[in-house]
Design an enzyme around this catalytic site. Structure first.
Site, PDB file in Angstrom:
ATOM      1  CE  LYS A  12     -16.414  21.537 -28.331  1.00 44.07           C
ATOM      2  NZ  LYS A  12     -16.391  21.798 -26.962  1.00 44.07           N
ATOM      3  CB  THR A  30      10.915  21.560 -35.129  1.00 40.89           C
ATOM      4  OG1 THR A  30      11.128  22.822 -35.877  1.00 40.89           O
ATOM      5  CG2 THR A  30      11.308  20.602 -36.264  1.00 40.89           C
ATOM      6  CG  HIS A  31      10.778  24.571 -31.773  1.00 44.18           C
ATOM      7  ND1 HIS A  31      11.314  24.427 -30.582  1.00 44.18           N
ATOM      8  CD2 HIS A  31      11.610  24.472 -32.890  1.00 44.18           C
ATOM      9  CE1 HIS A  31      12.541  24.329 -30.778  1.00 44.18           C
ATOM     10  NE2 HIS A  31      12.664  24.142 -32.277  1.00 44.18           N
ATOM     11  CD  GLN A  45      -3.624  -9.573   0.187  1.00 38.09           C
ATOM     12  OE1 GLN A  45      -3.641 -10.674   0.593  1.00 38.09           O
ATOM     13  NE2 GLN A  45      -4.666  -8.834   0.803  1.00 38.09           N
ATOM     14  CB  SER A  57      -6.406 -10.265  -2.005  1.00 35.65           C
ATOM     15  OG  SER A  57      -6.233 -11.836  -1.713  1.00 35.65           O
ATOM     16  CD  GLU A 116     -10.661  15.688 -25.393  1.00 30.53           C
ATOM     17  OE1 GLU A 116     -10.622  16.846 -25.959  1.00 30.53           O
ATOM     18  OE2 GLU A 116     -11.783  15.157 -24.918  1.00 30.53           O
ATOM     19  CE1 TYR A 173       3.104 -12.481  -0.408  1.00 35.47           C
ATOM     20  CE2 TYR A 173       3.141 -12.615   1.826  1.00 35.47           C
ATOM     21  CZ  TYR A 173       2.543 -12.322   0.546  1.00 35.47           C
ATOM     22  OH  TYR A 173       1.175 -11.627   0.721  1.00 35.47           O
ATOM     23  CB  SER A 181     -20.992  19.538 -26.024  1.00 35.69           C
ATOM     24  OG  SER A 181     -21.591  20.483 -25.321  1.00 35.69           O
ATOM     25  CG  ASN A 214       4.506 -16.636   1.234  1.00 37.84           C
ATOM     26  OD1 ASN A 214       3.327 -16.236   1.354  1.00 37.84           O
ATOM     27  ND2 ASN A 214       5.195 -16.635   2.140  1.00 37.84           N
TER      28      ASN A 214
HETATM   29  N1  ARG Z   1      -3.502 -13.051  -0.511  1.00 42.43           N
HETATM   30  C1  ARG Z   1      -1.818 -13.314  -0.740  1.00 42.43           C
HETATM   31  C2  ARG Z   1      -1.411 -12.170  -1.807  1.00 42.43           C
HETATM   32  O1  ARG Z   1      -2.029 -11.735  -2.559  1.00 42.43           O
HETATM   33  C3  ARG Z   1      -1.505 -14.535  -0.840  1.00 42.43           C
HETATM   34  C4  ARG Z   1      -0.175 -14.959  -0.253  1.00 42.43           C
HETATM   35  C5  ARG Z   1      -0.288 -14.664   1.203  1.00 42.43           C
HETATM   36  N2  ARG Z   1       0.778 -15.248   1.947  1.00 42.43           N
HETATM   37  C6  ARG Z   1       0.599 -15.059   3.278  1.00 42.43           C
HETATM   38  N3  ARG Z   1       1.919 -15.507   3.897  1.00 42.43           N
HETATM   39  N4  ARG Z   1      -0.022 -14.461   4.135  1.00 42.43           N
HETATM   40  O2  ARG Z   1      -0.198 -11.872  -1.632  1.00 42.43           O
END
Ligand code: ARG
Length: 472
Positions: A293, A165-166, A332, A33, A300, A327, A287, A120
């Protein structure tokens, strides 16, 4: 980011000697991550320092360990801030990257930091700290947008436009009143933000992996250091709860729905068919093929981005629905949707707060549009009711008059008194309509007569603005 020649990273993996072979390269990339959770670096360090202080207070680590950890973390902070920090994919996430660097810098004290803690409860704490500061930033920007709406509404408390309305012309209203409707929506959003912040401002740390820890920790101390209002009550819930991320995305979805409705109106009003407003060029684009334009890209895109924020909400709800306690690595996947919602909401609010004060209102065009489409027909019916006709009969009489005007291609106010009586089918009851009716049939007369709290009369709009300012 290098994929490392660091010995810790290379051996088996960061976590343990249990593994006999290195993790497959694709698996490493798939499970890491670090590509996105680097955003937690500063809150991760803050959480670690609070944890370490508590460990030292409780004599779980020595005061020398604490001093070493503080010194190491100060160095890491400056490495990150100056872009010198060597983030390593092999170290998986922000938590292991920082911990490995700390140990490289200060040795054994770094290895003691994780006592009584798990990634965790660490990541759950980081999420809450990070989201809390994002929520506080968003509250400020949302307030600027609300102020901008109040200011523009005040300028246009008496500017007449057609209410629809509408999407058919219904009754005359003031532009200030219309803007104040959005002020109400954004004020509810602001109060939702306050609510959800209060609910999630609690400390997960101490839950450790899921069951708590055997060390004599003091969770209240850590909560206090980190500015939490209390601790999460149940260790299993503490590490697995993501309600707060979902609530934030629900808040964001509702807010973006409001922005999207406003955007839709800006787009309509900006179209030459309406021509009610103009926007400065810096909020529009041209545009590449049609030189004439001027496109309302900002509203938008805001309307378009609303969809992705709904997507963030659905992603998180779906992420959580099948997870057994506590967990799971699924969690993640909570970060990118949350980051996306925060970024989208913050950018959108900022740009709208900048843009709203510069909406250029074409009051004459608005007023002319309000005068078309028999917007004061209800006022005529109400007039007849006040003179003694039953509302349903009055409604019918006015319908006849409108039909007559459509046939003659004129407005109600173009009729003479006797023509109006005749068109209403009331020429046999002249006492029901007299000369004073014409003042009521003007759009100004119509809005002026809606004199009650929540009504569109300019005085009432000014009163609403005053209440709004007091709330802010
Ligand atoms: N990178 C993990 C997450 O974002 C951190 C927690 C990881 N915990 C584990 N038991 N692998 O959730």
């Amino acid at each position: 980011m290098s994929s490392s020649n660091n010995s810790l990273a290379n051996k088996a993996q960061a976590w343990s000697a249990r593994f006999a072979e290195p993790v497959d390269e694709l698996v490493q990339r798939y499970t890491a991550s670090i590509g996105f959770d680097q955003r937690f670096a500063m809150v991760d360090i803050a959480g670690s320092l609070a944890h370490a202080e508590m460990l030292a207070t409780q004599k779980i680590i020595s005061s020398q360990d604490l001093a070493d950890i503080q010194k190491g973390m100060a160095q890491i902070k400056s490495e990150i801030e100056s872009g010198q920090f060597n983030w390593q994919l092999a170290l998986e996430d922000v938590h292991l990257n920082i911990e490995a660097r700390l140990t490289a810098l200060v040795g054994d004290a770094g290895k003691r930091l994780h006592t009584g803690r798990s990634r965790n409860d660490q990541v759950a704490t980081d999420l809450r700290l990070w989201l809390r500061s994002s929520v506080d930033d968003i509250a400020v920007t949302l307030k600027s947008l609300r102020l901008a709406l109040l200011d523009l509404a005040e300028k246009h408390a008496a500017t007449i436009m057609p209410g629809h309305t509408h999407l058919q012309v219904a009754q005359p209203i003031t532009f200030g009143h219309h803007l104040m409707a959005y002020f109400e929506m954004f004020s509810r959003d602001a109060s939702r933000l306050v609510d959800l912040r209060a609910r999630f401002n609690r400390l997960p740390l101490g839950a450790a992996a899921l069951a708590g820890t055997t060390y004599p920790i003091d969770r209240e101390q850590v909560a206090k250091t980190l500015g939490f209002d209390g601790i999460c009550n149940n260790s299993l819930d503490a590490v697995s709860d993501r309600d707060f991320a979902i609530e934030f995305c629900a808040f964001s979805s509702i807010l973006m729905m409001h922005v999207s409705r406003l955007s839709e109106e800006l787009i309509l009003w900006l179209s030459p068919r309406f021509g009610f407003i103009d926007l400065p060029d810096r909020f529009c684009t041209g545009s590449s093929i049609m030189p004439q334009k001027k496109n309302p890209d900002v509203p938008e895109l805001a309307r378009g981005k609303t969809g992705r924020v709904y997507g963030d909400l659905i992603s998180l709800l779906t992420l959580m629905k099948g997870q057994p306690l506590a967990y799971n690595k699924d969690n993640q996947e909570d970060k990118e949707p949350l980051f996306d919602a925060v970024d989208t909401v913050q950018d959108t609010l900022r740009i709208f707060a900048d843009m709203v004060p510069h909406i250029e209102v074409k009051a004459e065009v608005m007023k002319k549009a309000a005068e078309e489409g028999f917007a004061t027909a209800t006022d005529l019916a109400d007039y007849l009711v006040k003179k003694g006709l039953a509302f349903r009969d009055a409604h019918e009489a006015v319908a006849h008059a409108v039909k007559a005007c459509v046939g003659r291609n004129c407005m109600l106010t173009d009729l003479s008194l006797s023509e109006l009586r005749f068109a209403c089918g009331l020429d046999n009851r002249p006492e029901l309509i007299s000369d004073d009716v014409f003042a009521l049939l003007t759009v100004d007369g119509s809005v002026q007569s809606r004199q009650h709290a929540g009504g569109t009369a300019p005085d009432q709009v000014l009163a609403a603005i005053k209440r709004g300012r007091a709330d802010l």
